[in-house]
Design a protein around this motif. Structure first.
Motif, mmCIF file in Angstrom:
data_model
loop_
_atom_site.group_PDB
_atom_site.id
_atom_site.type_symbol
_atom_site.label_atom_id
_atom_site.label_comp_id
_atom_site.label_asym_id
_atom_site.label_seq_id
_atom_site.Cartn_x
_atom_site.Cartn_y
_atom_site.Cartn_z
ATOM 1 N N PRO A 121 27.074 49.413 38.636
ATOM 2 C CA PRO A 121 27.132 49.221 39.373
ATOM 3 C C PRO A 121 26.684 47.586 39.683
ATOM 4 C CG PRO A 121 26.040 51.037 39.472
ATOM 5 C CD PRO A 121 26.987 50.906 38.392
ATOM 6 N N THR A 122 25.228 47.384 38.825
ATOM 7 C CA THR A 122 25.408 45.939 39.301
ATOM 8 C C THR A 122 26.006 44.624 38.573
ATOM 9 O OG1 THR A 122 23.365 47.095 37.606
ATOM 10 C CG2 THR A 122 23.472 44.276 37.678
ATOM 11 N N LEU A 123 27.014 45.600 37.297
ATOM 12 C CA LEU A 123 28.152 44.465 37.371
ATOM 13 C C LEU A 123 29.164 43.844 38.777
ATOM 14 C CD1 LEU A 123 29.443 44.324 33.739
ATOM 15 C CD2 LEU A 123 28.969 42.394 34.307
ATOM 16 N N ALA A 124 29.026 45.399 39.275
ATOM 17 C CA ALA A 124 30.218 45.406 40.880
ATOM 18 C C ALA A 124 29.463 44.782 41.518
ATOM 19 C CB ALA A 124 30.419 46.505 41.194
ATOM 20 N N LYS A 125 28.774 44.768 42.041
ATOM 21 C CA LYS A 125 27.701 43.735 42.652
ATOM 22 C C LYS A 125 27.623 42.308 42.882
ATOM 23 C CE LYS A 125 24.147 47.179 44.123
ATOM 24 N NZ LYS A 125 22.642 47.141 44.969
ATOM 25 N N ALA A 126 27.589 41.678 41.105
ATOM 26 C CA ALA A 126 27.457 40.496 40.750
ATOM 27 C C ALA A 126 28.886 39.622 40.880
ATOM 28 C CB ALA A 126 27.276 40.287 39.606
ATOM 29 N N LEU A 127 29.992 40.833 40.451
ATOM 30 C CA LEU A 127 31.163 39.215 40.908
ATOM 31 C C LEU A 127 31.962 40.301 41.715
ATOM 32 C CD1 LEU A 127 32.941 40.926 37.206
ATOM 33 C CD2 LEU A 127 32.420 38.695 37.691
ATOM 34 N N ALA A 128 31.557 40.602 43.095
ATOM 35 C CA ALA A 128 31.616 40.848 43.980
ATOM 36 C C ALA A 128 32.198 39.104 44.759
ATOM 37 C CB ALA A 128 30.447 41.854 45.027
ATOM 38 N N PRO A 129 31.342 38.390 44.723
ATOM 39 C CA PRO A 129 31.681 37.567 45.693
ATOM 40 C C PRO A 129 32.150 36.870 44.336
ATOM 41 C CG PRO A 129 29.139 37.096 45.315
ATOM 42 C CD PRO A 129 29.536 38.712 44.856
ATOM 43 N N LEU A 130 33.010 36.868 43.664
ATOM 44 C CA LEU A 130 33.953 36.161 42.972
ATOM 45 C C LEU A 130 35.404 36.809 42.630
ATOM 46 C CD1 LEU A 130 31.752 36.308 39.338
ATOM 47 C CD2 LEU A 130 32.178 34.094 41.509
ATOM 48 N N SER A 131 35.378 38.177 44.078
ATOM 49 C CA SER A 131 36.950 37.995 44.434
ATOM 50 C C SER A 131 38.104 37.691 44.616
ATOM 51 C CB SER A 131 37.012 40.075 44.550
ATOM 52 O OG SER A 131 36.565 39.056 46.083
ATOM 53 N N SER A 132 37.436 36.238 45.546
ATOM 54 C CA SER A 132 38.276 35.776 45.902
ATOM 55 C C SER A 132 38.411 34.003 45.338
ATOM 56 C CB SER A 132 37.583 35.044 47.265
ATOM 57 O OG SER A 132 37.073 34.621 47.448
ATOM 58 N N GLY A 133 37.735 34.285 44.244
ATOM 59 C CA GLY A 133 37.810 33.265 43.350
ATOM 60 C C GLY A 133 39.036 33.600 42.126
ATOM 61 N N ILE A 134 38.556 34.755 41.832
ATOM 62 C CA ILE A 134 39.873 35.309 40.729
ATOM 63 C C ILE A 134 41.362 35.488 40.799
ATOM 64 C CG2 ILE A 134 40.261 37.409 39.580
ATOM 65 C CD1 ILE A 134 37.279 37.972 38.816
ATOM 66 N N ALA A 135 41.246 35.692 42.393
ATOM 67 C CA ALA A 135 42.506 36.025 43.158
ATOM 68 C C ALA A 135 43.390 34.549 42.887
ATOM 69 C CB ALA A 135 42.483 36.621 44.863
ATOM 70 N N ALA A 136 42.593 33.442 43.959
ATOM 71 C CA ALA A 136 43.275 32.066 43.808
ATOM 72 C C ALA A 136 44.038 31.399 42.768
ATOM 73 C CB ALA A 136 41.838 31.686 44.263
ATOM 74 N N LEU A 137 43.524 32.363 41.738
ATOM 75 C CA LEU A 137 43.567 31.237 40.451
ATOM 76 C C LEU A 137 45.362 32.467 39.794
ATOM 77 C CD1 LEU A 137 41.162 32.536 37.550
ATOM 78 C CD2 LEU A 137 41.371 30.444 38.772
ATOM 79 N N LYS A 138 45.899 33.038 40.562
ATOM 80 C CA LYS A 138 47.181 33.782 40.600
ATOM 81 C C LYS A 138 49.070 32.730 40.547
ATOM 82 C CE LYS A 138 50.162 37.157 42.224
ATOM 83 N NZ LYS A 138 49.869 38.448 42.549
ATOM 84 N N ALA A 139 47.902 31.437 41.347
ATOM 85 C CA ALA A 139 49.496 30.365 41.676
ATOM 86 C C ALA A 139 48.996 29.694 40.808
ATOM 87 C CB ALA A 139 49.356 30.320 42.732
ATOM 88 N N LEU A 140 48.373 29.543 39.991
ATOM 89 C CA LEU A 140 47.772 27.633 39.293
ATOM 90 C C LEU A 140 48.489 28.117 38.285
ATOM 91 C CD1 LEU A 140 44.160 27.120 39.377
ATOM 92 C CD2 LEU A 140 45.759 26.702 40.817
#
Length: 189
Positions: A121-140
């Motif tokens: 749960p702690t990691l999930a909360k910490a990474l939640a705001p980064l999911s869009s940034g990680i998804a944006a890496l797909k096209a790079l």
């Protein structure tokens, strides 16, 4: 009859009797494939407590994020800072191909790390705001392979990796760079 041979005969007879009795007493009508599946399922280790699941989630997160960070630093950030992505640079094509492979690998490992983080749960909360940034890496990686806007692509990878490392550290899962082997890089996992 020698003692060793007698013991061997007794042991073999006893084993055969036990196997025969075990199969004769079986009232189940499972096929051999079902029995094998049951044995494999029983032999597969699984954590039994939520604390163990969380511990393994953190461990897997650290491993996957570390591989992503190592690949990003080794084949994207380091050549970018050395100017290997600039037009006319010696070894530019090779550096761009390696960076594209590393980018694809890093994206794959970051997605796996995000999935691993869901177990804690702690990691999930910490990474939640980064999911869009990680998804944006797909096209790079495609941009890196073509040589388009390499400064932006390399900077994006570096920023996201640093944010993932910071999020892991805040959740008690310190991520250290681990450079993947060439085999891991080419296979994507």
């Amino acid at each position: 009859m020698p003692v060793a041979l007698r013991r061997l005969v007794v042991a073999l007879t006893l084993c055969c009797a036990l196997i025969t009795a075990g199969t004769a007493c079986s009232s189940s009508k499972n096929t051999g494939a079902q029995d094998a599946a049951a044995v494999v399922a029983a032999a597969t280790p699984s954590p039994s407590t939520s604390a163990e699941r969380q511990k393994f989630a953190k461990t897997r997160f650290v491993a996957n994020a570390g591989l992503a960070a190592g690949a990003t630093y080794q084949w994207i950030v380091k050549p970018w800072k050395a100017g290997k992505f600039k037009k006319g640079a010696h070894g530019r094509k090779a550096a761009l191909v390696k960076a594209a492979l590393a980018g694809t690998f890093a994206y794959n490992r970051l997605k796996a790390a995000t999935k691993n983080a869901q177990g804690d749960p702690t990691l999930a909360k910490a990474l939640a705001p980064l999911s869009s940034g990680i998804a944006a890496l797909k096209a790079l990686p495609a941009k890196l392979r073509k040589g388009d806007s390499t400064d932006q692509a390399a900077g994006s990878f570096n920023d996201v990796i640093n944010k993932v490392k910071d999020a892991g550290k805040s959740a008690g899962a310190t991520v250290t760079d681990k450079v993947p082997s060439a085999g891991q890089l080419s296979s994507g996992s």
